[in-house]
Design an enzyme around this catalytic site. Sequence first.
Site, PDB file in Angstrom:
ATOM      1  N   ASP A   1       3.341   3.736   6.693  1.00  0.00           N
ATOM      2  CA  ASP A   1       2.694   3.900   8.053  1.00  0.00           C
ATOM      3  C   ASP A   1       3.216   2.872   9.210  1.00  0.00           C
ATOM      4  O   ASP A   1       4.260   2.260   8.893  1.00  0.00           O
ATOM      5  CB  ASP A   1       0.963   2.479   7.454  1.00  0.00           C
ATOM      6  CG  ASP A   1       2.135   1.165   7.158  1.00  0.00           C
ATOM      7  OD1 ASP A   1       2.929   0.670   6.769  1.00  0.00           O
ATOM      8  OD2 ASP A   1       1.610   0.407   8.451  1.00  0.00           O
TER       9      ASP A   1
ATOM     10  N   ASP B   1      14.433  -0.737   2.366  1.00  0.00           N
ATOM     11  CA  ASP B   1      15.461  -0.468   3.367  1.00  0.00           C
ATOM     12  C   ASP B   1      15.959  -2.368   3.546  1.00  0.00           C
ATOM     13  O   ASP B   1      16.781  -1.968   3.138  1.00  0.00           O
ATOM     14  CB  ASP B   1      13.668  -1.064   4.599  1.00  0.00           C
ATOM     15  CG  ASP B   1      14.478  -1.151   5.926  1.00  0.00           C
ATOM     16  OD1 ASP B   1      15.792  -1.379   6.429  1.00  0.00           O
ATOM     17  OD2 ASP B   1      14.024  -1.991   6.708  1.00  0.00           O
TER      18      ASP B   1
ATOM     19  N   ARG C   1      -0.176   7.004   7.117  1.00  0.00           N
ATOM     20  CA  ARG C   1      -0.218   7.037   6.098  1.00  0.00           C
ATOM     21  C   ARG C   1      -0.945   8.330   5.276  1.00  0.00           C
ATOM     22  O   ARG C   1      -0.614   9.184   3.792  1.00  0.00           O
ATOM     23  CB  ARG C   1      -0.808   6.151   4.844  1.00  0.00           C
ATOM     24  CG  ARG C   1      -1.044   4.255   5.411  1.00  0.00           C
ATOM     25  CD  ARG C   1      -1.364   3.458   4.503  1.00  0.00           C
ATOM     26  NE  ARG C   1      -1.245   2.007   4.523  1.00  0.00           N
ATOM     27  CZ  ARG C   1       0.119   1.550   4.598  1.00  0.00           C
ATOM     28  NH1 ARG C   1       1.133   2.325   4.555  1.00  0.00           N
ATOM     29  NH2 ARG C   1      -0.482   0.386   4.850  1.00  0.00           N
TER      30      ARG C   1
ATOM     31  N   GLU D   1       8.092   2.022  -5.781  1.00  0.00           N
ATOM     32  CA  GLU D   1       8.033   1.666  -4.458  1.00  0.00           C
ATOM     33  C   GLU D   1       8.161   2.716  -3.289  1.00  0.00           C
ATOM     34  O   GLU D   1       8.994   3.802  -3.850  1.00  0.00           O
ATOM     35  CB  GLU D   1       8.894   0.730  -4.180  1.00  0.00           C
ATOM     36  CG  GLU D   1       9.714   0.274  -2.690  1.00  0.00           C
ATOM     37  CD  GLU D   1       7.886  -0.635  -2.426  1.00  0.00           C
ATOM     38  OE1 GLU D   1       7.284  -0.140  -2.183  1.00  0.00           O
ATOM     39  OE2 GLU D   1       8.312  -2.335  -1.709  1.00  0.00           O
TER      40      GLU D   1
ATOM     41  N   LYS E   1       1.013  -1.349   0.037  1.00  0.00           N
ATOM     42  CA  LYS E   1      -0.051  -0.018  -0.016  1.00  0.00           C
ATOM     43  C   LYS E   1       0.705   1.078   0.130  1.00  0.00           C
ATOM     44  O   LYS E   1       0.119   2.181  -0.421  1.00  0.00           O
ATOM     45  CB  LYS E   1      -1.099  -0.297   1.472  1.00  0.00           C
ATOM     46  CG  LYS E   1      -1.636  -1.434   1.231  1.00  0.00           C
ATOM     47  CD  LYS E   1      -2.345  -1.012   2.504  1.00  0.00           C
ATOM     48  CE  LYS E   1      -3.868  -1.972   3.083  1.00  0.00           C
ATOM     49  NZ  LYS E   1      -4.401  -2.054   4.403  1.00  0.00           N
ATOM     50  N   GLY E   2       2.001   0.707   0.284  1.00  0.00           N
ATOM     51  CA  GLY E   2       3.025   2.755   0.887  1.00  0.00           C
ATOM     52  C   GLY E   2       3.180   3.584  -0.085  1.00  0.00           C
ATOM     53  O   GLY E   2       3.070   4.128   0.519  1.00  0.00           O
TER      54      GLY E   2
HETATM   55  P1  IMP Z   1      12.357  -3.570   2.817  1.00  0.00           P
HETATM   56  O1  IMP Z   1      11.904  -5.000   2.042  1.00  0.00           O
HETATM   57  O2  IMP Z   1      12.843  -4.029   4.382  1.00  0.00           O
HETATM   58  O3  IMP Z   1      12.693  -3.636   1.972  1.00  0.00           O
HETATM   59  O4  IMP Z   1      11.159  -3.407   3.322  1.00  0.00           O
HETATM   60  C1  IMP Z   1       9.643  -3.434   2.083  1.00  0.00           C
HETATM   61  C2  IMP Z   1       8.713  -2.362   2.942  1.00  0.00           C
HETATM   62  O5  IMP Z   1       8.778  -2.035   3.777  1.00  0.00           O
HETATM   63  C3  IMP Z   1       8.390  -0.756   1.872  1.00  0.00           C
HETATM   64  O6  IMP Z   1       8.087  -1.301   1.210  1.00  0.00           O
HETATM   65  C4  IMP Z   1       7.665  -0.477   3.352  1.00  0.00           C
HETATM   66  O7  IMP Z   1       5.952  -0.757   3.547  1.00  0.00           O
HETATM   67  C5  IMP Z   1       8.066  -0.740   4.609  1.00  0.00           C
HETATM   68  N1  IMP Z   1       8.868   0.036   5.671  1.00  0.00           N
HETATM   69  C6  IMP Z   1      10.184  -0.481   5.522  1.00  0.00           C
HETATM   70  N2  IMP Z   1      10.800   0.652   6.001  1.00  0.00           N
HETATM   71  C7  IMP Z   1       9.833   1.234   6.942  1.00  0.00           C
HETATM   72  C8  IMP Z   1       9.336   2.660   7.312  1.00  0.00           C
HETATM   73  O8  IMP Z   1      10.269   3.138   7.959  1.00  0.00           O
HETATM   74  N3  IMP Z   1       7.955   3.220   7.012  1.00  0.00           N
HETATM   75  C9  IMP Z   1       7.194   2.551   7.235  1.00  0.00           C
HETATM   76  N4  IMP Z   1       7.282   1.741   6.687  1.00  0.00           N
HETATM   77  C10 IMP Z   1       8.864   1.021   6.078  1.00  0.00           C
END
Ligand code: IMP
Length: 176
Positions: free
Chosen positions: A158, A102, A164, A98, A42-43
């Site tokens: 979120d 992270d 959001r 995206e 959703k982000g």
């Molecule tokens: P990754 O797979 O660890 O790169 O995470 C990606 C997903 O984690 C993103 O699409 C976000 O939905 C969520 N996410 C990562 N860091 C944050 C943050 O600081 N705030 C909110 N959502 C986050």
Amino acid sequence: MNHLDIKPYITQEQLQKKVSEIGATLTKKFKGQEVIAICVLKGSFMFYSDLIRSIGVDITCEFFGVSSYHGTTTSSGEVKVTLDLAQPVEGKHVILVEDIVDTGLTMNYLIQSIQSRKPASLTTVALLEKPEALKVPCKLDHVGFQISNEFVVGYGLDYQGFYRNLPFIGQVQNFQ
Ligand code: IMP
């Protein structure tokens, strides 16, 4: 709802300026072509809706729902598809939008999933990137802002489903 102490971090003006810059670059890149822009739910919905309005080429919209945090603040490392693409992307120019990279696990999964559908090209865009948190390499063509390894909310991002709707990005203070 658990109210958090949120410090403004990236303002609405900074967001809009960055969106226009990325939009202008993509307009140039895809001039005269049709593209499919994929919103990762959703982000990225807020960034996505601003970004596609700043891209001046013919666009169709697709939505890809994935969940990796399952309501916590650290990535589970396991990506669950909650909504698959409704249309094939084979032979099309795809822009994947995206919110934040992270650990990179979600973006990595998305790239592999889309590449396996044989698009003509794949361009990846992330509004935010946390380089210190990266666990797997992932090819990002356009990044809005590189940020430190802090939890942020707003502009689509979120905490447990909330925040959001903040029009700016805020950094969560004293976060455990
Ligand atoms: P990754 O797979 O660890 O790169 O995470 C990606 C997903 O984690 C993103 O699409 C976000 O939905 C969520 N996410 C990562 N860091 C944050 C943050 O600081 N705030 C909110 N959502 C986050």
